[in-house]
Scaffold this motif. Structure first.
Motif, PDB file in Angstrom:
ATOM      1  N   ARG A  25      -3.614  10.885  -7.350  1.00 40.53           N
ATOM      2  CA  ARG A  25      -3.330  11.194  -5.941  1.00 40.53           C
ATOM      3  C   ARG A  25      -3.712  12.616  -5.588  1.00 40.53           C
ATOM      4  N   PRO A  76       3.734   4.942  -8.614  1.00 40.84           N
ATOM      5  CA  PRO A  76       3.138   3.705  -8.114  1.00 40.84           C
ATOM      6  C   PRO A  76       1.668   3.905  -7.746  1.00 40.84           C
ATOM      7  N   LYS A  77       0.897   2.820  -7.842  1.00 38.01           N
ATOM      8  CA  LYS A  77      -0.512   2.895  -7.456  1.00 38.01           C
ATOM      9  C   LYS A  77      -0.652   2.810  -5.947  1.00 38.01           C
ATOM     10  N   GLY A  78      -1.869   3.077  -5.467  1.00 37.40           N
ATOM     11  CA  GLY A  78      -2.113   3.066  -4.025  1.00 37.40           C
ATOM     12  C   GLY A  78      -2.086   1.680  -3.430  1.00 37.40           C
ATOM     13  N   SER A  79      -2.466   0.690  -4.231  1.00 43.81           N
ATOM     14  CA  SER A  79      -2.476  -0.681  -3.737  1.00 43.81           C
ATOM     15  C   SER A  79      -1.901  -1.565  -4.822  1.00 43.81           C
ATOM     16  N   ALA A  84      -1.183   8.795   7.686  1.00 44.56           N
ATOM     17  CA  ALA A  84      -1.189   7.917   6.504  1.00 44.56           C
ATOM     18  C   ALA A  84      -0.744   6.511   6.898  1.00 44.56           C
ATOM     19  N   ALA A 115      -3.484   4.749   8.716  1.00 43.97           N
ATOM     20  CA  ALA A 115      -4.518   4.259   7.799  1.00 43.97           C
ATOM     21  C   ALA A 115      -4.064   2.942   7.168  1.00 43.97           C
ATOM     22  N   GLN A 116      -2.766   2.836   6.871  1.00 50.24           N
ATOM     23  CA  GLN A 116      -2.248   1.584   6.302  1.00 50.24           C
ATOM     24  C   GLN A 116      -2.319   0.455   7.317  1.00 50.24           C
ATOM     25  N   LEU A 132      -7.227   9.115   3.077  1.00 50.67           N
ATOM     26  CA  LEU A 132      -6.045   8.307   3.406  1.00 50.67           C
ATOM     27  C   LEU A 132      -6.368   6.822   3.273  1.00 50.67           C
ATOM     28  N   LYS A 156       0.857  -1.185   0.000  1.00 47.02           N
ATOM     29  CA  LYS A 156       0.000   0.000   0.000  1.00 47.02           C
ATOM     30  C   LYS A 156       0.897   1.239   0.000  1.00 47.02           C
ATOM     31  N   VAL A 157       0.668   2.144  -0.944  1.00 44.43           N
ATOM     32  CA  VAL A 157       1.535   3.319  -1.068  1.00 44.43           C
ATOM     33  C   VAL A 157       0.739   4.603  -0.848  1.00 44.43           C
ATOM     34  N   SER A 158       1.134   5.383   0.155  1.00 41.65           N
ATOM     35  CA  SER A 158       0.479   6.676   0.415  1.00 41.65           C
ATOM     36  C   SER A 158       1.465   7.812   0.148  1.00 41.65           C
ATOM     37  N   PHE A 159       0.934   8.938  -0.317  1.00 42.36           N
ATOM     38  CA  PHE A 159       1.761  10.138  -0.458  1.00 42.36           C
ATOM     39  C   PHE A 159       1.142  11.269   0.360  1.00 42.36           C
ATOM     40  N   ILE A 160       1.996  12.147   0.910  1.00 51.13           N
ATOM     41  CA  ILE A 160       1.476  13.253   1.718  1.00 51.13           C
ATOM     42  C   ILE A 160       1.565  14.583   0.983  1.00 51.13           C
ATOM     43  N   ASN A 161       2.182  14.551  -0.221  1.00 48.72           N
ATOM     44  CA  ASN A 161       2.248  15.726  -1.093  1.00 48.72           C
ATOM     45  C   ASN A 161       3.045  16.907  -0.541  1.00 48.72           C
ATOM     46  N   ALA A 179      -7.336   5.984  -0.661  1.00 51.84           N
ATOM     47  CA  ALA A 179      -6.237   6.039  -1.626  1.00 51.84           C
ATOM     48  C   ALA A 179      -5.453   4.733  -1.696  1.00 51.84           C
ATOM     49  N   ILE A 180      -5.521   3.921  -0.648  1.00 53.49           N
ATOM     50  CA  ILE A 180      -4.755   2.666  -0.675  1.00 53.49           C
ATOM     51  C   ILE A 180      -5.661   1.451  -0.898  1.00 53.49           C
ATOM     52  N   SER A 195      -7.356   3.007  -6.423  1.00 50.95           N
ATOM     53  CA  SER A 195      -5.935   3.033  -6.734  1.00 50.95           C
ATOM     54  C   SER A 195      -5.621   3.826  -7.995  1.00 50.95           C
TER      55      SER A 195
END
Lengths: 357, 299
Positions: free
Chosen positions: B264, A348-351, A222, A225-226, B251, A206-211, B254-255, B260
């Motif tokens: 973003r 990369p995608k989120g999942s 983030a 949440a993962q 949050l 699972k990939v999160s970004f905080i920008n 997004a995952i 997906s």
């Protein structure tokens, strides 16, 4: 209704305040300058050391510029160079002005820094001073005759960290929190995912970004949440994630420097960027003649430019010996050139099901 | 697609906490007709001083007290500029924010060059094993004490009436014997303290360390929340919850596999879009405090 009463002195005060605010703004943008006298004077043969000037777009506290700064400092300690720096040169026009000012007034033997926020400005200044080597962190190409580029090519340690995480997860879900989907971050995340696949083809990443580069509170959210989505191993590309891992008692991979001290029971390893080989290459230009090289390979693991921190087997749940051996074997393959980590800079995608990579 | 609702609610309360503290602080100040754009810097100061004192003393409690002190001083500075000197509130507020952030970063550089200090002892969550209620005490106080108290004070006490009288018609308030200067100073000091607590929450409770840019625009979100709330306490709390809830939701979304493929940037913008949408729906016909942005001078 009330009405505004302005006296004439009010206007003067306003002007004075606006002036003060402008000064403050200038001070805030101008950053700090520092000077590091060389420590190598003792054994000297009377030869003058080259002066390298560091010009950084962010404050030195930002890990990327911090890594360049510490490499330059270590070269000072070894008596290789003289070093001065300025940081927080945050806008393109300030960068151009600062570079021109330093090149004219300080006459350094080379200038090093990061150009990501000001690619054009740096190239313009470099063209004006062809006798001074410019070496900048950049996503673009070198330019003749004196503009060299480098970058943090951390795909090798990212791959190894991915292998570790793939072997450590029990839920088969791994969380990554990164800054933003830009090439320098993407290729680290993508290499990490491939590493996970090698040890655990059933895993999901699972990939999160905080920008943003700094917002540890957001990065922690983030990560949480993962964790709530089942992740039981984390990769902290950004600050804040280690705190989430520590509270949930999970293994986590750190970034840029060995972050083991921050959570000795959780940080299993960290990706390390060693800019020293790049600095040495720049020093060579400074004492020789300017060149336009792509110094990126000096950040590769093979060149000693990147690594993973010693694997911390004392973490919660421990690390199986087999896994450590697997990672060390792979590291050997990278070092002897029999394995090259693929570079993929797509977002990369989120999942991500690693089996589909 | 799986959403963990309990984790979502828990994250919502945590994300909303600094917004509730600082938002109510800003609301109290604005009630007297002073727009305090020093909020971002004041939160930054609270986060930094709180961290610094907690690190040196080993006690997050002393850190919190120091943060409150710092917030009061920031309020006094804002009062000096906008009340005593009667300067433009926009310029003064932005100046205070720039000054405080630069000063904190400078001090951090001088004290901890290259180091990454972490608190030995930070505030821990209460009820760590209970879903949703696994929050810091500062979160409990924000929702259960601060918000009701602020609502009650503004609605039913002499102090609350004086704040509003100054904000709506400072000349009438002056004639009625209410000191405009004193009222605005008190509001700025109390508001500054609350903003600083909001900032200190991040360093003393959530993270246990300090990094540059730690507030990252949360103060500006509070400015929007106060306008969205039309200067009322409960809508500030509601707005903070909408913002935080949307943030917590994106949050999680997004995952997931389903979301997906959505860019973003769109997901990250959701909380801000939610607040803008809420403003568009409920934020019309805003009645600003009548003495908003105005300095008071007799005669």
């Amino acid at each position: 209704m009330a009405q505004i009463r302005r006296t004439s002195s009010g206007h003067h005060r306003l002007a004075a305040l606006a002036g003060t605010a402008a000064l403050l703004l200038a001070a805030a943008c101008g950053g700090e300058t520092g000077e590091e006298p060389s420590g190598g004077g003792g054994g000297g043969g009377g030869e003058e050391l080259p002066l390298i000037y560091g010009v950084f777009a962010t404050p030195l506290e930002e890990p990327w510029d911090g890594a360049i700064h510490s490499a330059l400092q270590s070269a000072v300690e070894d008596g290789q160079i003289e070093y001065k720096h300025i940081d927080n040169v945050s806008t393109s026009d300030a960068m151009e002005r600062t570079l021109r000012d330093i090149a004219t007034n300080e006459q350094p033997d080379a200038i090093m820094g990061d150009a990501f926020a000001a690619e054009e400005a740096v190239r313009k200044a470099a063209a004006e001073f062809p006798d001074i080597p410019f070496a900048f962190g950049s996503g673009e190409k070198p330019v003749d005759p004196n503009m060299s580029v480098f970058d943090n090519w951390l795909q090798d340690p990212a791959y190894l960290a991915g292998m570790l995480c793939g072997g450590l997860t029990k839920s088969n879900i791994i969380g990554v929190v990164g800054a933003m989907p830009i090439p320098e971050v993407n290729r680290i995340v993508n290499a990490f995912v491939l590493g996970v696949k090698e040890t655990n083809p059933d895993a999901t990443v699972k990939v999160s970004f905080i920008n943003t580069f700094f917002d540890p509170a957001a990065a922690k959210q983030a990560a949480q949440a993962q964790i709530s989505a089942g992740a039981d191993v984390l990769f902290a590309e950004r600050d804040g994630v280690i705190s989430a891992a520590e509270e949930a008692n999970l293994p986590v991979v750190g970034m840029m420097v060995d972050q083991k001290e921050e959570a000795p029971k959780n940080v299993v390893t960290s990706l390390l960027w060693n800019v020293r080989p790049t600095v040495d290459a720049v020093t060579e230009q400074a004492t020789g003649k300017p060149a336009s090289e792509d110094l990126g390979t000096y950040s590769f693991m093979k060149e000693g430019g990147s690594d993973i921190a010693p694997i911390n087997t004392d973490i919660v749940g421990g690390v199986p010996d087999d896994l450590v051996r697997q990672v060390e074997d792979k590291k050997q393959e990278i070092l002897d050139g029999s394995f090259t980590t693929p570079v993929d800079e797509s977002a990369p995608k989120g999942s991500i099901d690693v089996s589909q990579q | 697609m799986s959403i963990n609702v309990l984790a979502l609610l828990s994250a919502m309360l945590t994300i909303a906490t600094p917004l509730v503290w600082a938002g109510i602080g800003e609301l109290i100040v604005e009630k007297t007709g002073v727009l305090n754009l020093g909020i971002e810097g004041t939160m930054y100061l609270g986060a930094f001083i709180g961290f610094l004192v907690a690190l040196r003393s080993g006690s997050p409690w002393l850190g919190l007290i120091a943060a409150i002190g710092g917030g009061v001083v920031a309020g006094l500075l804002m009062g000096l500029l906008t009340v005593t000197l009667g300067l433009n509130q926009h310029v003064s507020g932005l100046g205070v924010t720039l000054l405080l952030i630069a000063a904190c970063e400078f001090a951090f550089r001088l004290l901890y060059t290259g180091a990454r200090p972490t608190l030995e002892d930070k505030f821990q969550v209460l009820l760590p094993d209970v879903p949703v209620l696994d929050q810091h005490w500062l979160t409990y106080v924000a929702f259960l004490v601060l918000a009701p108290a602020a609502w009650w004070v503004l609605r039913a006490t002499g102090m609350g009436y004086r704040l509003q009288a100054v904000g709506e018609n400072f000349e009438a308030a002056d004639v009625a014997g209410i000191s405009v200067t004193a009222t605005r100073y008190v509001a700025l000091m109390v508001g500054g303290a609350l903003m600083a607590i909001g900032g200190a929450f991040l360093t003393l409770a959530v993270l246990g360390n300090f990094t540059l840019d730690i507030i990252n625009g949360r103060g500006w979100v509070c400015i929007a929340l106060v306008i969205f709330a039309k200067w009322r306490v409960w809508p500030v709390v509601l707005g903070a919850l909408i913002f935080a809830g949307t943030d917590a939701l994106q949050l999680q979304l997004a995952i997931t596999k389903t979301f997906s493929d959505i860019p973003r940037e769109l997901m990250l913008a959701l909380p801000y879009l939610a607040v803008i949408a809420a403003l568009a729906v409920w934020g019309r016909k805003v009645h600003y405090p009548a003495s908003y942005l105005q300095a008071y001078r007799r005669g």
